[in-house]
Scaffold this active site. Sequence first.
Site, PDB file in Angstrom:
ATOM      1  N   GLU A  42       2.430   4.211   7.426  1.00 32.07           N
ATOM      2  CA  GLU A  42       1.154   3.873   6.780  1.00 32.07           C
ATOM      3  C   GLU A  42       1.311   2.544   6.043  1.00 32.07           C
ATOM      4  O   GLU A  42       2.406   2.001   5.923  1.00 32.07           O
ATOM      5  CB  GLU A  42       0.755   4.961   5.774  1.00 32.07           C
ATOM      6  CG  GLU A  42      -0.189   6.013   6.325  1.00 32.07           C
ATOM      7  CD  GLU A  42      -1.652   5.602   6.237  1.00 32.07           C
ATOM      8  OE1 GLU A  42      -1.934   4.389   6.074  1.00 32.07           O
ATOM      9  OE2 GLU A  42      -2.520   6.490   6.324  1.00 32.07           O
ATOM     10  N   GLY A 107       0.385  10.338  -7.752  1.00 35.57           N
ATOM     11  CA  GLY A 107      -0.103   9.203  -8.528  1.00 35.57           C
ATOM     12  C   GLY A 107       0.232   7.892  -7.863  1.00 35.57           C
ATOM     13  O   GLY A 107       0.370   7.813  -6.629  1.00 35.57           O
ATOM     14  N   ASP A 128      -4.899   8.043  -1.758  1.00 32.05           N
ATOM     15  CA  ASP A 128      -4.492   7.722  -0.389  1.00 32.05           C
ATOM     16  C   ASP A 128      -4.486   6.219  -0.155  1.00 32.05           C
ATOM     17  O   ASP A 128      -3.465   5.641   0.184  1.00 32.05           O
ATOM     18  CB  ASP A 128      -5.420   8.408   0.613  1.00 32.05           C
ATOM     19  CG  ASP A 128      -4.925   8.259   2.044  1.00 32.05           C
ATOM     20  OD1 ASP A 128      -5.127   7.170   2.612  1.00 32.05           O
ATOM     21  OD2 ASP A 128      -4.330   9.203   2.588  1.00 32.05           O
ATOM     22  N   ASN A 175     -10.799   8.319   2.435  1.00 36.02           N
ATOM     23  CA  ASN A 175      -9.458   7.881   2.841  1.00 36.02           C
ATOM     24  C   ASN A 175      -9.315   6.373   2.750  1.00 36.02           C
ATOM     25  O   ASN A 175      -8.773   5.842   1.809  1.00 36.02           O
ATOM     26  CB  ASN A 175      -9.177   8.389   4.259  1.00 36.02           C
ATOM     27  CG  ASN A 175      -7.740   8.228   4.672  1.00 36.02           C
ATOM     28  OD1 ASN A 175      -7.147   7.178   4.505  1.00 36.02           O
ATOM     29  ND2 ASN A 175      -7.163   9.280   5.235  1.00 36.02           N
ATOM     30  N   ASP A 219      -9.200   6.747   9.320  1.00 36.94           N
ATOM     31  CA  ASP A 219      -8.126   6.660   8.330  1.00 36.94           C
ATOM     32  C   ASP A 219      -8.291   5.375   7.520  1.00 36.94           C
ATOM     33  O   ASP A 219      -9.402   5.009   7.150  1.00 36.94           O
ATOM     34  CB  ASP A 219      -6.778   6.718   9.062  1.00 36.94           C
ATOM     35  CG  ASP A 219      -5.655   7.279   8.210  1.00 36.94           C
ATOM     36  OD1 ASP A 219      -5.434   6.757   7.110  1.00 36.94           O
ATOM     37  OD2 ASP A 219      -4.982   8.221   8.663  1.00 36.94           O
TER      38      ASP A 219
END
Length: 303
Positions: A42, A107, A128, A175, A219
Amino acid sequence: MSVFEYDYKTNCNPIPPHEQGLLTVTAEKFLHVSDTIPHHLEGVCFDETGENMYFCATDIGRVYHYNFASGELRQIWSDPGVRSFGLKRHKDGRLFVACFGITREPGLIILSPEGEELAHELKGWELDDFCFCSDGSFFAAHFIGNVYDRTGDVLHVSADCKTVTPHLQNLAGPNGIALSPDEKVLWVTEYCGGRLLRTPASGGWGSAPYAFTGYHGPDSCEIDADGNLYVSMTFQGRILIFNRDGFPIGQVLMPERELGKNLISTHATVRPGTRELYVTCSDDTFGGSWIMKGEAFAEPHMI
Protein backbone atom coordinates in the site's frame (compact mmCIF):
# COMPACT_ATOMS: atom_id res chain seq x y z
CA MET A 1 -20.88 -25.88 -26.75
CA SER A 2 -22.86 -23.55 -24.54
CA VAL A 3 -22.00 -19.87 -24.86
CA PHE A 4 -22.31 -19.62 -21.06
CA GLU A 5 -19.35 -21.87 -20.26
CA TYR A 6 -16.58 -20.07 -18.43
CA ASP A 7 -13.72 -20.42 -15.97
CA TYR A 8 -14.30 -18.36 -12.82
CA LYS A 9 -10.56 -18.08 -12.10
CA THR A 10 -10.00 -16.18 -15.33
CA ASN A 11 -13.39 -14.50 -15.53
CA CYS A 12 -13.95 -13.45 -11.92
CA ASN A 13 -13.32 -9.76 -12.59
CA PRO A 14 -14.45 -8.84 -16.10
CA ILE A 15 -14.24 -5.18 -17.06
CA PRO A 16 -17.83 -3.85 -16.98
CA PRO A 17 -19.27 -3.09 -20.44
CA HIS A 18 -19.55 0.65 -19.75
CA GLU A 19 -15.79 0.79 -18.97
CA GLN A 20 -14.51 -1.36 -21.82
CA GLY A 21 -14.28 1.59 -24.21
CA LEU A 22 -12.00 3.69 -21.98
CA LEU A 23 -8.46 4.55 -23.03
CA THR A 24 -6.54 1.56 -21.69
CA VAL A 25 -2.89 0.72 -21.11
CA THR A 26 -1.34 -2.29 -19.41
CA ALA A 27 1.28 -1.78 -16.72
CA GLU A 28 4.51 -3.74 -16.52
CA LYS A 29 6.28 -5.37 -13.60
CA PHE A 30 8.84 -2.95 -12.18
CA LEU A 31 10.03 -4.04 -8.73
CA HIS A 32 9.62 -7.43 -7.09
CA VAL A 33 9.16 -6.97 -3.34
CA SER A 34 8.21 -10.34 -1.86
CA ASP A 35 7.06 -13.87 -2.59
CA THR A 36 5.36 -14.12 0.79
CA ILE A 37 1.59 -14.33 0.88
CA PRO A 38 -0.06 -12.46 2.48
CA HIS A 39 2.23 -9.52 1.87
CA HIS A 40 -0.06 -6.87 0.42
CA LEU A 41 1.46 -3.50 -0.39
CA GLU A 42 0.00 0.00 0.00
CA GLY A 43 0.84 3.68 0.20
CA VAL A 44 3.33 4.32 -2.60
CA CYS A 45 4.74 7.87 -2.46
CA PHE A 46 7.83 9.85 -3.50
CA ASP A 47 10.11 12.62 -2.36
CA GLU A 48 10.15 15.84 -4.39
CA THR A 49 13.06 14.64 -6.58
CA GLY A 50 11.29 11.47 -7.65
CA GLU A 51 14.45 9.50 -6.89
CA ASN A 52 13.21 8.02 -3.62
CA MET A 53 10.08 5.91 -3.43
CA TYR A 54 8.38 4.71 -0.24
CA PHE A 55 5.58 2.22 0.36
CA CYS A 56 4.22 0.02 3.13
CA ALA A 57 2.79 -3.47 3.67
CA THR A 58 -0.52 -4.27 5.33
CA ASP A 59 0.10 -7.65 6.99
CA ILE A 60 2.14 -5.98 9.76
CA GLY A 61 3.70 -2.55 10.07
CA ARG A 62 6.39 -2.30 7.40
CA VAL A 63 7.79 0.63 5.42
CA TYR A 64 10.13 0.24 2.44
CA HIS A 65 12.46 2.65 0.65
CA TYR A 66 13.58 2.26 -2.96
CA ASN A 67 16.25 4.43 -4.60
CA PHE A 68 15.99 4.71 -8.38
CA ALA A 69 19.66 5.61 -8.88
CA SER A 70 21.10 2.66 -6.98
CA GLY A 71 18.22 0.22 -7.48
CA GLU A 72 18.42 -0.62 -3.76
CA LEU A 73 15.30 -1.73 -1.90
CA ARG A 74 15.39 -1.54 1.93
CA GLN A 75 12.92 -2.16 4.70
CA ILE A 76 13.40 0.89 6.94
CA TRP A 77 10.75 0.24 9.61
CA SER A 78 8.87 -2.70 11.03
CA ASP A 79 6.43 -3.10 13.93
CA PRO A 80 4.44 -6.34 14.35
CA GLY A 81 2.10 -4.53 16.76
CA VAL A 82 0.28 -2.68 13.97
CA ARG A 83 -0.85 -3.05 10.37
CA SER A 84 0.21 -0.21 8.06
CA PHE A 85 -2.56 0.68 5.61
CA GLY A 86 -1.47 4.09 4.34
CA LEU A 87 1.73 6.07 3.89
CA LYS A 88 2.37 9.67 2.87
CA ARG A 89 5.52 11.76 2.88
CA HIS A 90 5.26 15.19 4.50
CA LYS A 91 6.99 18.05 2.67
CA ASP A 92 9.50 18.26 5.52
CA GLY A 93 10.58 14.66 4.86
CA ARG A 94 8.74 12.88 7.66
CA LEU A 95 6.80 9.74 6.83
CA PHE A 96 3.23 9.47 8.16
CA VAL A 97 1.95 5.89 8.50
CA ALA A 98 -1.76 5.18 9.02
CA CYS A 99 -2.06 2.05 11.14
CA PHE A 100 -4.62 -0.40 12.43
CA GLY A 101 -3.86 -1.99 15.78
CA ILE A 102 -2.77 -5.55 16.56
CA THR A 103 -1.11 -5.31 19.97
CA ARG A 104 -0.56 -1.53 19.80
CA GLU A 105 -3.25 1.13 19.52
CA PRO A 106 -4.23 2.16 16.00
CA GLY A 107 -3.42 5.66 14.85
CA LEU A 108 -0.80 7.63 12.97
CA ILE A 109 2.85 6.69 13.44
CA ILE A 110 5.31 9.35 12.30
CA LEU A 111 8.79 8.32 11.13
CA SER A 112 11.97 10.10 10.14
CA PRO A 113 13.10 9.65 6.51
CA GLU A 114 15.41 6.89 7.79
CA GLY A 115 12.58 5.03 9.55
CA GLU A 116 13.10 6.10 13.16
CA GLU A 117 9.80 6.35 15.04
CA LEU A 118 9.22 9.95 16.14
CA ALA A 119 5.65 9.99 17.41
CA HIS A 120 2.40 8.04 17.69
CA GLU A 121 -0.53 10.40 17.14
CA LEU A 122 -4.31 10.04 16.83
CA LYS A 123 -4.33 6.94 19.00
CA GLY A 124 -7.55 4.97 18.78
CA TRP A 125 -8.43 6.06 15.24
CA GLU A 126 -8.32 3.32 12.58
CA LEU A 127 -7.11 5.43 9.68
CA ASP A 128 -6.56 4.12 6.17
CA ASP A 129 -5.62 6.92 3.81
CA PHE A 130 -5.05 10.66 4.12
CA CYS A 131 -3.96 13.69 2.10
CA PHE A 132 -2.03 16.80 3.11
CA CYS A 133 -3.15 20.38 2.66
CA SER A 134 -0.62 23.12 1.85
CA ASP A 135 -0.80 24.42 5.45
CA GLY A 136 0.33 21.07 6.85
CA SER A 137 -3.08 19.95 8.06
CA PHE A 138 -4.64 16.90 6.46
CA PHE A 139 -7.85 15.02 5.73
CA ALA A 140 -7.98 11.39 6.87
CA ALA A 141 -10.35 8.50 6.20
CA HIS A 142 -11.58 6.73 9.33
CA PHE A 143 -12.01 3.29 7.79
CA ILE A 144 -14.97 1.84 9.68
CA GLY A 145 -18.62 1.24 8.84
CA ASN A 146 -20.43 -0.70 6.13
CA VAL A 147 -23.64 -0.51 4.11
CA TYR A 148 -25.67 -1.68 7.13
CA ASP A 149 -23.97 0.57 9.65
CA ARG A 150 -22.67 3.79 8.15
CA THR A 151 -20.35 4.84 10.97
CA GLY A 152 -17.30 5.76 8.90
CA ASP A 153 -16.18 9.34 8.56
CA VAL A 154 -13.61 11.71 7.12
CA LEU A 155 -11.66 13.86 9.56
CA HIS A 156 -9.77 17.11 9.23
CA VAL A 157 -6.65 17.06 11.41
CA SER A 158 -4.56 20.10 12.33
CA ALA A 159 -0.89 20.21 11.39
CA ASP A 160 0.16 19.40 14.96
CA CYS A 161 -2.32 16.47 15.10
CA LYS A 162 -3.94 17.96 18.21
CA THR A 163 -7.30 19.06 16.77
CA VAL A 164 -9.57 16.54 15.02
CA THR A 165 -12.71 17.88 13.33
CA PRO A 166 -15.36 15.67 11.67
CA HIS A 167 -15.74 16.65 8.00
CA LEU A 168 -17.97 13.93 6.47
CA GLN A 169 -19.99 11.39 8.39
CA ASN A 170 -22.33 8.39 7.89
CA LEU A 171 -20.03 6.65 5.40
CA ALA A 172 -19.66 2.96 4.49
CA GLY A 173 -15.95 2.32 4.89
CA PRO A 174 -14.30 5.51 3.56
CA ASN A 175 -10.91 4.52 2.16
CA GLY A 176 -9.13 6.61 -0.46
CA ILE A 177 -8.94 10.37 -0.10
CA ALA A 178 -7.43 13.07 -2.32
CA LEU A 179 -7.49 16.85 -2.56
CA SER A 180 -7.70 18.76 -5.85
CA PRO A 181 -4.70 20.94 -6.81
CA ASP A 182 -6.59 24.13 -5.88
CA GLU A 183 -7.63 22.48 -2.58
CA LYS A 184 -11.30 23.17 -3.23
CA VAL A 185 -12.49 19.62 -3.94
CA LEU A 186 -12.09 16.59 -1.69
CA TRP A 187 -12.47 13.16 -3.26
CA VAL A 188 -13.37 10.12 -1.15
CA THR A 189 -13.80 6.48 -2.15
CA GLU A 190 -16.39 4.54 -0.17
CA TYR A 191 -14.95 1.03 -0.13
CA CYS A 192 -17.96 -0.78 1.30
CA GLY A 193 -20.47 1.45 -0.48
CA GLY A 194 -18.82 1.22 -3.91
CA ARG A 195 -19.06 4.96 -4.54
CA LEU A 196 -16.87 7.90 -5.47
CA LEU A 197 -17.72 11.07 -3.54
CA ARG A 198 -16.88 14.61 -4.70
CA THR A 199 -17.29 17.18 -1.93
CA PRO A 200 -16.22 20.76 -1.20
CA ALA A 201 -13.11 20.77 0.98
CA SER A 202 -14.60 23.71 2.87
CA GLY A 203 -17.75 21.71 3.66
CA GLY A 204 -21.25 21.85 2.30
CA TRP A 205 -23.12 20.20 -0.55
CA GLY A 206 -21.39 17.30 -2.28
CA SER A 207 -22.25 14.53 -4.74
CA ALA A 208 -21.56 10.90 -5.68
CA PRO A 209 -20.59 11.15 -9.36
CA TYR A 210 -19.73 7.47 -9.80
CA ALA A 211 -20.88 4.04 -8.61
CA PHE A 212 -18.47 1.14 -9.07
CA THR A 213 -19.30 -2.34 -10.31
CA GLY A 214 -18.27 -5.64 -8.71
CA TYR A 215 -17.29 -7.07 -5.36
CA HIS A 216 -14.57 -5.39 -3.32
CA GLY A 217 -14.52 -1.69 -3.58
CA PRO A 218 -12.51 1.31 -4.64
CA ASP A 219 -9.33 1.60 -2.57
CA SER A 220 -6.79 4.43 -2.32
CA CYS A 221 -6.82 7.34 -4.74
CA GLU A 222 -4.40 10.06 -5.86
CA ILE A 223 -4.59 13.29 -7.86
CA ASP A 224 -2.36 14.52 -10.70
CA ALA A 225 -1.38 18.08 -11.66
CA ASP A 226 -4.39 18.41 -13.99
CA GLY A 227 -6.83 17.33 -11.31
CA ASN A 228 -7.37 13.82 -12.67
CA LEU A 229 -8.07 11.17 -10.06
CA TYR A 230 -6.50 7.68 -10.02
CA VAL A 231 -8.69 5.18 -8.13
CA SER A 232 -7.19 1.80 -7.32
CA MET A 233 -9.62 -1.07 -7.81
CA THR A 234 -8.46 -3.66 -5.32
CA PHE A 235 -9.07 -7.30 -6.31
CA GLN A 236 -9.81 -6.10 -9.85
CA GLY A 237 -6.23 -5.58 -11.01
CA ARG A 238 -6.70 -2.12 -12.46
CA ILE A 239 -6.65 1.62 -11.85
CA LEU A 240 -9.64 3.71 -12.98
CA ILE A 241 -8.87 7.32 -13.92
CA PHE A 242 -11.41 10.14 -13.66
CA ASN A 243 -11.28 13.75 -14.82
CA ARG A 244 -11.83 16.64 -12.44
CA ASP A 245 -15.62 16.33 -12.80
CA GLY A 246 -15.77 12.64 -11.98
CA PHE A 247 -16.11 11.21 -15.49
CA PRO A 248 -14.03 8.06 -16.21
CA ILE A 249 -11.43 8.77 -18.89
CA GLY A 250 -8.99 5.86 -18.76
CA GLN A 251 -7.71 2.79 -16.98
CA VAL A 252 -4.42 1.04 -16.29
CA LEU A 253 -4.60 -2.75 -16.19
CA MET A 254 -2.22 -4.91 -14.18
CA PRO A 255 -0.25 -7.48 -16.18
CA GLU A 256 -1.78 -10.97 -16.30
CA ARG A 257 -5.06 -9.85 -14.73
CA GLU A 258 -6.83 -11.76 -17.50
CA LEU A 259 -5.32 -14.90 -15.95
CA GLY A 260 -6.63 -14.01 -12.51
CA LYS A 261 -3.23 -12.73 -11.35
CA ASN A 262 -2.00 -9.45 -9.81
CA LEU A 263 -5.51 -8.44 -8.83
CA ILE A 264 -4.77 -6.73 -5.51
CA SER A 265 -3.98 -3.27 -6.91
CA THR A 266 -4.26 -0.91 -3.94
CA HIS A 267 -2.55 2.44 -4.59
CA ALA A 268 -1.25 4.37 -7.60
CA THR A 269 0.95 7.49 -7.62
CA VAL A 270 2.68 9.46 -10.39
CA ARG A 271 6.44 9.86 -10.05
CA PRO A 272 7.61 13.52 -9.86
CA GLY A 273 9.06 14.88 -13.09
CA THR A 274 7.42 12.15 -15.15
CA ARG A 275 4.09 10.73 -16.28
CA GLU A 276 5.04 7.31 -14.93
CA LEU A 277 2.39 5.73 -12.71
CA TYR A 278 3.62 3.37 -9.98
CA VAL A 279 1.18 0.92 -8.42
CA THR A 280 1.38 -1.24 -5.30
CA CYS A 281 0.11 -4.65 -6.29
CA SER A 282 0.11 -8.21 -5.04
CA ASP A 283 -1.14 -11.60 -6.11
CA ASP A 284 -2.86 -14.16 -3.90
CA THR A 285 -2.09 -17.04 -6.30
CA PHE A 286 1.58 -17.05 -5.14
CA GLY A 287 2.74 -14.54 -7.72
CA GLY A 288 4.21 -12.33 -5.00
CA SER A 289 4.09 -8.60 -4.33
CA TRP A 290 5.20 -6.02 -6.88
CA ILE A 291 5.46 -2.37 -7.74
CA MET A 292 3.96 -2.07 -11.22
CA LYS A 293 4.72 0.74 -13.68
CA GLY A 294 2.17 2.28 -16.02
CA GLU A 295 1.27 5.57 -17.67
CA ALA A 296 -0.52 8.64 -16.31
CA PHE A 297 -2.31 11.51 -18.04
CA ALA A 298 -0.20 14.21 -16.36
CA GLU A 299 2.63 14.81 -13.92
CA PRO A 300 1.82 14.60 -10.19
CA HIS A 301 0.47 17.35 -8.04
CA MET A 302 3.09 18.14 -5.41
CA ILE A 303 2.39 20.15 -2.26
